[in-house]
Scaffold this motif. Sequence first.
Motif, PDB file in Angstrom:
ATOM      1  N   GLU A  97       0.916  -1.103  -0.115  1.00 46.08           N
ATOM      2  CA  GLU A  97       0.139  -0.203  -0.439  1.00 46.08           C
ATOM      3  C   GLU A  97       0.726   0.998   0.111  1.00 46.08           C
ATOM      4  N   ILE A 101       2.540   1.678  -3.511  1.00 44.53           N
ATOM      5  CA  ILE A 101       1.086   2.614  -4.041  1.00 44.53           C
ATOM      6  C   ILE A 101       1.009   3.801  -3.862  1.00 44.53           C
ATOM      7  N   THR A 102       0.737   4.240  -3.313  1.00 47.87           N
ATOM      8  CA  THR A 102       0.691   5.657  -2.787  1.00 47.87           C
ATOM      9  C   THR A 102       1.970   6.778  -2.812  1.00 47.87           C
ATOM     10  N   ASN A 148       2.278   8.011  -6.135  1.00 46.15           N
ATOM     11  CA  ASN A 148       0.685   7.840  -6.837  1.00 46.15           C
ATOM     12  C   ASN A 148       0.035   7.031  -7.793  1.00 46.15           C
ATOM     13  N   GLY A 149       0.357   5.895  -7.281  1.00 50.73           N
ATOM     14  CA  GLY A 149      -0.244   4.296  -8.701  1.00 50.73           C
ATOM     15  C   GLY A 149       0.323   3.945  -9.741  1.00 50.73           C
ATOM     16  N   THR A 150       1.964   4.972  -9.716  1.00 45.26           N
ATOM     17  CA  THR A 150       2.919   4.191 -11.115  1.00 45.26           C
ATOM     18  C   THR A 150       3.431   3.329 -10.843  1.00 45.26           C
TER      19      THR A 150
END
Length: 235
Positions: A74, A77-78, A81-83
């Motif tokens: 998590e 991902i954070t 920025n989801g990349t």
Amino acid sequence: MEVDYSNIKVIGFDADDTLWVNETYFREAEESVGQLLSHYETPNKIDQELFKMEIVNLPTYGYGVKGFILSMIELAITLSNGTVSNTIISKILDIGKDMINKPIELLDGVEDVLKVLSKDYKLIVATKGDLLDQERKLEKSGLLKYFHHIEVLSEKHESNYTQLLKRLEIKPDSFLMIGNSLKSDILPLVKIGAQAIHVPFHTTWQHETVTKKEANGSDYKTIECLTEILDFFNS
Ligand SMILES: [Mg+2]
């Protein structure tokens, strides 16, 4: 002042960092994930953010490696920025699997202490963590034969210990708990009228640390190495 343990009939042991090395592996994993995500943040910041993520996720996932793995993912991902790439997610999963598959490294004198104490006392394990992982570690440790009972608790608050002792028909004043965490293994026991011996491990997870004020006035003993316990239980 010498503590009197003559009432004691049952002795409880914490498992992680009391019987075997554990926290060290979390520190190593944090370092690895820090390197993996160094593209997004400094290692220090990643450490802090991971800790925050773990605390936020504790009520959902509970303690243990699996929740830790999900928090690392998590965080990746954070921070990205989801990349974040699937390659990095796979590497995080590998870090977690490596942790789960580590061999058990018993702490100094553990087996000697259990061997001696199990002759005269009922011994139990009271640990937090993933049920499957803790069971697997106990199995791998070769220590199962010394214990009458294994309890994997989702929390180690006073109420959890009270329920456990009630269910096992153990009077609090006949119970001694031994562990590395003041917060989880010592202070709740002192509060419910049991005895406790603190054996600090060289590293403690932030979440398990307590302030001097919180520990103030509590009556428990601290020893440096588990084998010192045998000095109090010379039969
Ligand atoms: Mg522990």
